[in-house]
Design a protein around this motif. Structure first.
Motif, mmCIF file in Angstrom:
data_model
loop_
_atom_site.group_PDB
_atom_site.id
_atom_site.type_symbol
_atom_site.label_atom_id
_atom_site.label_comp_id
_atom_site.label_asym_id
_atom_site.label_seq_id
_atom_site.Cartn_x
_atom_site.Cartn_y
_atom_site.Cartn_z
ATOM 1 N N GLU A 162 31.447 19.146 43.666
ATOM 2 C CA GLU A 162 31.133 19.849 42.638
ATOM 3 C C GLU A 162 31.629 21.488 43.110
ATOM 4 N N VAL A 163 32.846 22.076 42.812
ATOM 5 C CA VAL A 163 33.213 23.199 43.398
ATOM 6 C C VAL A 163 32.964 24.281 42.038
ATOM 7 N N ARG A 164 32.473 25.455 42.529
ATOM 8 C CA ARG A 164 32.232 26.512 41.519
ATOM 9 C C ARG A 164 32.723 27.871 42.001
ATOM 10 N N TYR A 165 33.240 28.722 41.388
ATOM 11 C CA TYR A 165 33.539 30.085 41.886
ATOM 12 C C TYR A 165 32.473 31.055 41.425
ATOM 13 N N ILE A 166 31.656 31.842 42.045
ATOM 14 C CA ILE A 166 30.777 32.626 41.739
ATOM 15 C C ILE A 166 31.270 34.018 41.734
ATOM 16 N N GLU A 167 30.490 35.216 41.780
ATOM 17 C CA GLU A 167 30.981 36.600 41.895
ATOM 18 C C GLU A 167 31.770 36.853 42.924
ATOM 19 N N GLU A 213 37.372 21.382 48.149
ATOM 20 C CA GLU A 213 37.846 21.176 47.004
ATOM 21 C C GLU A 213 39.091 20.703 46.978
ATOM 22 N N TRP A 254 29.883 26.871 51.491
ATOM 23 C CA TRP A 254 30.241 27.958 50.885
ATOM 24 C C TRP A 254 31.659 28.617 51.550
ATOM 25 N N ALA A 308 33.716 30.821 46.550
ATOM 26 C CA ALA A 308 33.470 29.357 46.187
ATOM 27 C C ALA A 308 32.331 28.887 46.927
ATOM 28 N N THR A 309 31.711 27.904 46.138
ATOM 29 C CA THR A 309 30.390 27.002 46.630
ATOM 30 C C THR A 309 30.813 25.702 46.267
ATOM 31 N N ALA A 310 30.311 24.884 46.953
ATOM 32 C CA ALA A 310 30.622 23.169 46.594
ATOM 33 C C ALA A 310 29.214 22.579 47.065
ATOM 34 N N GLU A 330 36.175 25.514 49.631
ATOM 35 C CA GLU A 330 37.672 25.620 49.377
ATOM 36 C C GLU A 330 38.463 24.459 49.794
#
Length: 129
Positions: free
Chosen positions: A17-22, A67, A59, A26-28, A64
């Motif tokens: 599960e990868v998300r991009y925050i502020e 991902e 992080w 990237a966080t996973a 990345e």
């Protein structure tokens, strides 16, 4: 002196599960399974295999890379530190979570033969982690 270090070798249970925050950071989260083999005691009692599931957090650049390269079933080596936290859900129940904050990871699953042929033969294969 103290030490908080975790080393795991296991299989990825589902797609990361990868998300991009502020600011595009990237966080996973990787779900990693480790298993202890089953065995039979001298009296004939069978002790089944035991599987533990670990929540691994990554992080920035490592997230990345996860991902791009890590998929369900891949074998990973993870080094990091153990962290615990708690939160309260919408029903007011408190939950405790234990996580591995990864410092380094290494992909242990070999590349498929088709991918290996696409790389240049002069350069040795190296995991980007």
């Amino acid at each position: 002196m103290s030490l908080n270090k975790v080393m795991l070798i296991g299989n990825v249970g589902k797609e990361p599960e990868v998300r991009y925050i502020e600011e595009g950071v990237a966080t996973a989260v990787v779900s990693l399974a480790t298993s202890t083999r089953g065995y039979t005691l001298p009296n004939g009692t069978v002790v089944p295999e035991r599987t533990e599931w670990h929540r691994v957090l990554l992080w920035r650049k490592q997230a990345e890379l996860v991902e791009k390269y890590v998929h369900t079933g891949d074998k990973l080596y993870v080094e990091g530190e153990l962290r615990t936290r708690s939160y309260t859900d919408k029903q007011g129940r408190t939950h405790n979570v234990t996580e591995i904050w990864a410092n380094s990871i290494e992909l242990l699953t070999p590349k498929p033969k088709q991918q290996q042929e696409q790389t240049t033969p002069a350069a040795p294969e190296k995991c980007p982690f």
